[in-house]
Structure formats: structure tokens, C-alpha cells
Design an enzyme around this catalytic site. Structure first.
Site, PDB file in Angstrom:
ATOM      1  N   ARG A  37      73.610  85.846  34.410  1.00 44.82           N
ATOM      2  CA  ARG A  37      74.189  85.381  35.668  1.00 44.82           C
ATOM      3  C   ARG A  37      75.684  85.686  35.779  1.00 44.82           C
ATOM      4  NH1 ARG A  37      71.113  81.431  38.467  1.00 44.82           N
ATOM      5  NH2 ARG A  37      68.996  82.216  38.386  1.00 44.82           N
ATOM      6  N   ARG A  41      77.839  83.501  41.640  1.00 43.64           N
ATOM      7  CA  ARG A  41      78.704  82.586  42.376  1.00 43.64           C
ATOM      8  C   ARG A  41      80.005  82.200  41.696  1.00 43.64           C
ATOM      9  NH1 ARG A  41      74.191  78.407  44.117  1.00 43.64           N
ATOM     10  NH2 ARG A  41      73.602  78.971  42.005  1.00 43.64           N
ATOM     11  N   ARG A  50      78.992  88.401  49.927  1.00 46.37           N
ATOM     12  CA  ARG A  50      77.723  87.761  50.278  1.00 46.37           C
ATOM     13  C   ARG A  50      77.780  86.988  51.594  1.00 46.37           C
ATOM     14  NH1 ARG A  50      73.875  85.400  47.497  1.00 46.37           N
ATOM     15  NH2 ARG A  50      73.412  84.753  49.602  1.00 46.37           N
ATOM     16  N   ASP A  86      66.539  89.503  41.764  1.00 46.32           N
ATOM     17  CA  ASP A  86      66.000  88.187  41.445  1.00 46.32           C
ATOM     18  C   ASP A  86      64.566  88.342  40.982  1.00 46.32           C
ATOM     19  OD1 ASP A  86      66.887  85.181  41.763  1.00 46.32           O
ATOM     20  OD2 ASP A  86      64.741  85.294  42.180  1.00 46.32           O
ATOM     21  N   TYR A 161      56.492  79.161  39.690  1.00 42.53           N
ATOM     22  CA  TYR A 161      57.001  79.038  41.066  1.00 42.53           C
ATOM     23  C   TYR A 161      55.883  79.186  42.086  1.00 42.53           C
ATOM     24  CZ  TYR A 161      61.896  79.219  39.562  1.00 42.53           C
ATOM     25  OH  TYR A 161      63.099  78.934  38.999  1.00 42.53           O
TER      26      TYR A 161
HETATM   27  O1  CP3 Z   1      74.002  88.052  37.044  1.00 43.06           O
HETATM   28  C1  CP3 Z   1      72.790  88.107  36.870  1.00 43.06           C
HETATM   29  O2  CP3 Z   1      72.209  87.563  35.923  1.00 43.06           O
HETATM   30  C2  CP3 Z   1      72.015  89.050  37.794  1.00 43.06           C
HETATM   31  C3  CP3 Z   1      71.128  88.597  38.702  1.00 43.06           C
HETATM   32  C4  CP3 Z   1      70.081  87.514  38.561  1.00 43.06           C
HETATM   33  C5  CP3 Z   1      69.874  86.563  39.590  1.00 43.06           C
HETATM   34  N1  CP3 Z   1      68.756  85.859  39.295  1.00 43.06           N
HETATM   35  C6  CP3 Z   1      70.700  86.445  40.782  1.00 43.06           C
HETATM   36  C7  CP3 Z   1      70.699  85.160  41.507  1.00 43.06           C
HETATM   37  C8  CP3 Z   1      69.114  87.298  37.589  1.00 43.06           C
HETATM   38  C9  CP3 Z   1      68.933  88.003  36.263  1.00 43.06           C
HETATM   39  C10 CP3 Z   1      68.269  86.247  38.081  1.00 43.06           C
HETATM   40  C11 CP3 Z   1      67.073  85.792  37.381  1.00 43.06           C
HETATM   41  C12 CP3 Z   1      66.430  84.570  37.805  1.00 43.06           C
HETATM   42  N2  CP3 Z   1      66.202  84.118  39.089  1.00 43.06           N
HETATM   43  C13 CP3 Z   1      65.828  83.672  36.917  1.00 43.06           C
HETATM   44  C14 CP3 Z   1      65.787  83.847  35.429  1.00 43.06           C
HETATM   45  C15 CP3 Z   1      67.067  83.470  34.793  1.00 43.06           C
HETATM   46  C16 CP3 Z   1      67.394  82.000  34.693  1.00 43.06           C
HETATM   47  O3  CP3 Z   1      68.418  81.619  35.236  1.00 43.06           O
HETATM   48  O4  CP3 Z   1      66.626  81.256  34.072  1.00 43.06           O
HETATM   49  C17 CP3 Z   1      65.265  82.626  37.678  1.00 43.06           C
HETATM   50  C18 CP3 Z   1      64.531  81.423  37.136  1.00 43.06           C
HETATM   51  C19 CP3 Z   1      65.497  82.934  39.050  1.00 43.06           C
HETATM   52  C20 CP3 Z   1      65.071  82.161  40.238  1.00 43.06           C
HETATM   53  C21 CP3 Z   1      66.268  81.672  40.961  1.00 43.06           C
HETATM   54  N3  CP3 Z   1      67.028  82.464  41.793  1.00 43.06           N
HETATM   55  C22 CP3 Z   1      66.898  80.389  40.887  1.00 43.06           C
HETATM   56  C23 CP3 Z   1      66.396  79.216  40.080  1.00 43.06           C
HETATM   57  C24 CP3 Z   1      68.050  80.450  41.686  1.00 43.06           C
HETATM   58  C25 CP3 Z   1      69.120  79.390  41.892  1.00 43.06           C
HETATM   59  C26 CP3 Z   1      69.022  78.675  43.186  1.00 43.06           C
HETATM   60  C27 CP3 Z   1      70.323  77.967  43.551  1.00 43.06           C
HETATM   61  O5  CP3 Z   1      70.841  78.279  44.612  1.00 43.06           O
HETATM   62  O6  CP3 Z   1      70.810  77.166  42.753  1.00 43.06           O
HETATM   63  C28 CP3 Z   1      68.102  81.749  42.238  1.00 43.06           C
HETATM   64  C29 CP3 Z   1      69.139  82.272  43.132  1.00 43.06           C
HETATM   65  C30 CP3 Z   1      70.021  83.313  42.554  1.00 43.06           C
HETATM   66  N4  CP3 Z   1      69.616  84.386  41.824  1.00 43.06           N
HETATM   67  C31 CP3 Z   1      71.416  83.386  42.736  1.00 43.06           C
HETATM   68  C32 CP3 Z   1      71.845  84.558  42.092  1.00 43.06           C
HETATM   69  C33 CP3 Z   1      73.228  85.127  42.050  1.00 43.06           C
HETATM   70  C34 CP3 Z   1      72.242  82.383  43.515  1.00 43.06           C
HETATM   71  C35 CP3 Z   1      72.116  82.651  44.974  1.00 43.06           C
HETATM   72  C36 CP3 Z   1      73.429  82.738  45.657  1.00 43.06           C
HETATM   73  O7  CP3 Z   1      74.360  83.300  45.095  1.00 43.06           O
HETATM   74  O8  CP3 Z   1      73.457  82.289  46.803  1.00 43.06           O
END
Ligand code: CP3
Length: 353
Positions: A37, A41, A50, A86, A161
Site C-alpha cells: 500500500r 492515501r 485521484r 485492486d 468478499y
Molecule cells: O500500494 C499498493 O499496495 C498498490 C495497490 C493496492 C491497492 N489495493 C490499492 C487500493 C493493492 C496491492 C491492493 C490490494 C488489496 N485490495 C487487498 C490486499 C491487501 C491488503 O491490504 O490486505 C485487499 C484486501 C483489497 C480490497 C480493498 N481495496 C480494501 C479492503 C480497500 C480499503 C477500503 C477503504 O477505503 O478503507 C480497498 C481500497 C483501496 N485499494 C485503496 C487503495 C489505494 C483506497 C482507496 C482510495 O484511495 O480511495
């Protein structure tokens, strides 16, 4: 199938990079580090680009996805980019009604709970992955000798999910389904394995030098359930990219008791969360694979002296492993001061490998 001669792993750009060397069990010139991650953010430049565009739409805009992937590499001098995307992107590209709700996470229009629900799922068509391939090509053109890591969600985490329809803490729905309706569960995890596998393969073929499978919620399973109901589909997902030469990495949280089982799906590297010291993880794994981890994300907000001592402890614990890539024990918390991440990278690179 083999990678093309112009792939970064084949044309001399990334094969001898610190990341790939450590993933292959070697001793690079510096201890490589990247952060799960890292693209997200915690960066003001991320929040800027974004503005006004949804999470999944930004993943499917190749120029934007490439830019966001590159931002943390430019800023922190990390040893790898992690592709901005994602785990639910393959679902969206297959035509499943899924969105990421800010502050919540992935939400499905219709949860998938029966064999009939699974059989009604659309197949992910390879042509739909073109925006992913294009984003990867744009990214690796800019990355030069820094490897790009591709990733996908493991079938268990994706299925969790899909069954719940939204994030859940204890994953009761999928854990009931795997025992109550093993046929539907197997069909669902096979579907998820092929969707994730195709997504991963598109990234590796287009230029990613390594691939990580995220089984974020595997830690909610017993080892017996993991081996019976999650591991086979994870092997199936990774079969889509096996043998291409890109090192395979496997990570989940709360998985201290599952590390050998997660290795046994067939990977080169096991990611360790913050709960288990790396020397103990190496012992449990019988010194068989490279390790990735495991700075506690909570300490990123502690005073520098406290964080520095912790990072040095992690580096020392990682020394016994066949290879060590430094990372966090889970993702960067959104409120992290990005300058702290830059300083952690400098510290790690300043320590004798
Ligand atoms: O920097 C990185 O790691 C690259 C991108 C990445 C994202 N998601 C971007 C993202 C990666 C590798 C993921 C994987 C991902 N997505 C996982 C596995 C990793 C982990 O954290 O366990 C999971 C479970 C998801 C599903 C997911 N997507 C969740 C639980 C969330 C958070 C929701 C929230 O808003 O709290 C996301 C959203 C997400 N994926 C964001 C990002 C940058 C945040 C969205 C935003 O920036 O508005």
C-alpha cells in the site's frame, strides 16, 4: 509460453536488481525494501490525482494507474513498484457488479452464495485485461531497472468478499459455505483462481518482474481448513504464472500458523505479518524460502528512535533467512507521514547488507 526478449526480466533491466536477487535467495548489494500500500492515501500527490475519480475507474485508466504506481518509487527510492490496482479489478473486468466504497472496501451488488450463483458468474475474457497490460507497459517504461511487482487477490480472500458481499471481520459466510456446500465453494474458488490468475498473467507478460498473491484474510482459517479449502485454488491461481521466471510471493495477515501451508502452494517467497519475528518464521519454514516483512505499521507513528530500533531489529531477524526483502507487516496506514517512509528506506539502505 515464455516472457518476451524485451521483458525487463529478460533484457537485463531487473534480473540482477536487489529485489529479484533477494527473492531468488541471494545476497544483494543493499537490503531491498518496498511497502505494501505504498501507492495510496498517505501521499498528497496521490490524493491530488485521484480527485473526482473513483477508485476502480482510476485503476482502469492506464496513464493514471501508471502515474500512481510511480509516485512512491520517485518519492521514497524504494526497490520496487507495486502495481496500482485492486484485488477486485478482475471481478469488475469480468462484468461482476462490484465497487469500492470509500472507508468501507469492496461491495458487491449481489452476493454469491449458491452453486447456481457461481454458475451465473461471467468469465473474465482476456481481451478485457488490455487496460491492465497498457498500464503495466507504461509503468515499466518509466521504471528502468526498478522491478514492478504485479499482484492479485488469493481465491479465498476474493471469495470471502463475494460471499459476504462486503468486508467482514470473522468471515462466517465463507467459512460456513466451505463445509456446508463444498461443491459450490470449490466452484467459486476455482472461478476466483482463474480470474486472479489471468489478471496476474496479464501483468507479468506486460512487464512485471515478480508477482504477489494477497491472501489477506487467510488468517481466519485453521491450518486444516486452509489446506483443504483455500490452498488448492491458490495453487491454481499461481499456475497461470508459474514457470515464467518471475518470483512468486505469498502474503496474508494473521498467518503465523499457516506459513508452511502457504509456502506449499508453490512460491519462492513468503510474506510475514508483524506478529512473528522473521527468525522464528524462518525456523518454522525450515529455512526453505526467502522472506518478506515485517515492520509493524503501528510503529510508523512512534518517535523516530523507537521506529529506528524496531527497523534494526527486523533487519537483524531477517539475516538468517535465505533472502530478505524488507516490507511492512501489513499496508501503509493512510495517516502515515510520507517523510517517515523515506527515512526508513534511507536507514535500511545505509545498513550493511
Ligand atoms: O500500494 C499498493 O499496495 C498498490 C495497490 C493496492 C491497492 N489495493 C490499492 C487500493 C493493492 C496491492 C491492493 C490490494 C488489496 N485490495 C487487498 C490486499 C491487501 C491488503 O491490504 O490486505 C485487499 C484486501 C483489497 C480490497 C480493498 N481495496 C480494501 C479492503 C480497500 C480499503 C477500503 C477503504 O477505503 O478503507 C480497498 C481500497 C483501496 N485499494 C485503496 C487503495 C489505494 C483506497 C482507496 C482510495 O484511495 O480511495
Amino acid at each position: 509460453m515464455t516472457l518476451s526478449a524485451t521483458h525487463p526480466l529478460m533484457d537485463g533491466r531487473t534480473a540482477d536488481s536487489p529485489l529479484i536477487t533477494a527473492y531468488r535467495g541471494g545476497r544483494p548489494s543493499r537490503r531491498p525494501v518496498w511497502f505494501m500500500r505504498q501507492a495510496g492515501r498517505s501521499l498528497p500527490e496521490y490524493r491530488r490525482v485521484r480527485e473526482g475519480i473513483s477508485m476502480l475507474d482510476s485503476c482502469l485508466d492506464p496513464k493514471l494507474a501508471a502515474e500512481i504506481t510511480l509516485q512512491p518509487v520517485r518519492r521514497h527510492d524504494v526497490d520496487a513498484g507495486i502495481f496500482f490496482s485492486d484485488i477486485v479489478i478482475p471481478l469488475r473486468l469480468a462484468g461482476v457488479d462490484v465497487d469500492i466504497v470509500p472507508g468501507v472496501g469492496p461491495v458487491l451488488g449481489t452476493p454469491v452464495r449458491t452453486l447456481a450463483d457461481v454458475q451465473a458468474l461471467p468469465e473474465l475474457d482476456d481481451a478485457a485485461l488490455e487496460p491492465i497490460r497498457e498500464a503495466v507497459r507504461l509503468t515499466v517504461d518509466e521504471l528502468g531497472g526498478t522491478p514492478l511487482i504485479g499482484f492479485a487477490g488469493a481465491p479465498f480472500t476474493l471469495a470471502a468478499y463475494m460471499v459476504e458481499g462486503r468486508p467482514s471481520r470473522d468471515h462466517l459466510g465463507p467459512r460456513t459455505m466451505m463445509h456446508a456446500d463444498p461443491e459450490a465453494w470449490a466452484a467459486l474458488t476455482d472461478w476466483a483462481a482463474d480470474a486472479s490468475g489471468r489478471f496476474l498473467r496479464a501483468q507479468v507478460e506486460a512487464g512485471a518482474s515478480a508477482a504477489q498473491l494477497f491472501d489477506s484474510w487467510a488468517g481466519s482459517l485453521s491450518e486444516a481448513d486452509y489446506r483443504a479449502y483455500a490452498a488448492p485454488a491458490s495453487t491454481r491461481a499461481l499456475d497461470h504464472v508459474r514457470g515464467l521466471g518471475a518470483p512468486l510471493v505469498h502474503f496474508g495477515t494473521g498467518t503465523s500458523e499457516l506459513l508452511p501451508a502457504m509456502r506449499d502452494v508453490g512460491v519462492d517467497v513468503v510474506g510475514v505479518d508483524y506478529r512473528l519475528p522473521l527468525d522464528e518464521a524462518d525456523r518454522r519454514l525450515g529455512h526453505s524460502v526467502a522472506l518478506q516483512g515485517n515492520i509493524d505499521p503501528a510503529l510508523l507513528s512512534a518517535p523516530w528512535e523507537v521506529l529506528e530500533a524496531h527497523v534494526r531489529t527486523v533487519l537483524a531477524a531477517g539475516e538468517s533467512a535465505p533472502g530478505h526483502v524488507v516490507n511492512l507487516g501489513h499496508g501503509v496506514p493512510p495517516e502515515t507521514d510520507p517523510e517517515v517512509l523515506t527515512r526508513v528506506v534511507e536507514l535500511i539502505h545505509s545498513v550493511e547488507p
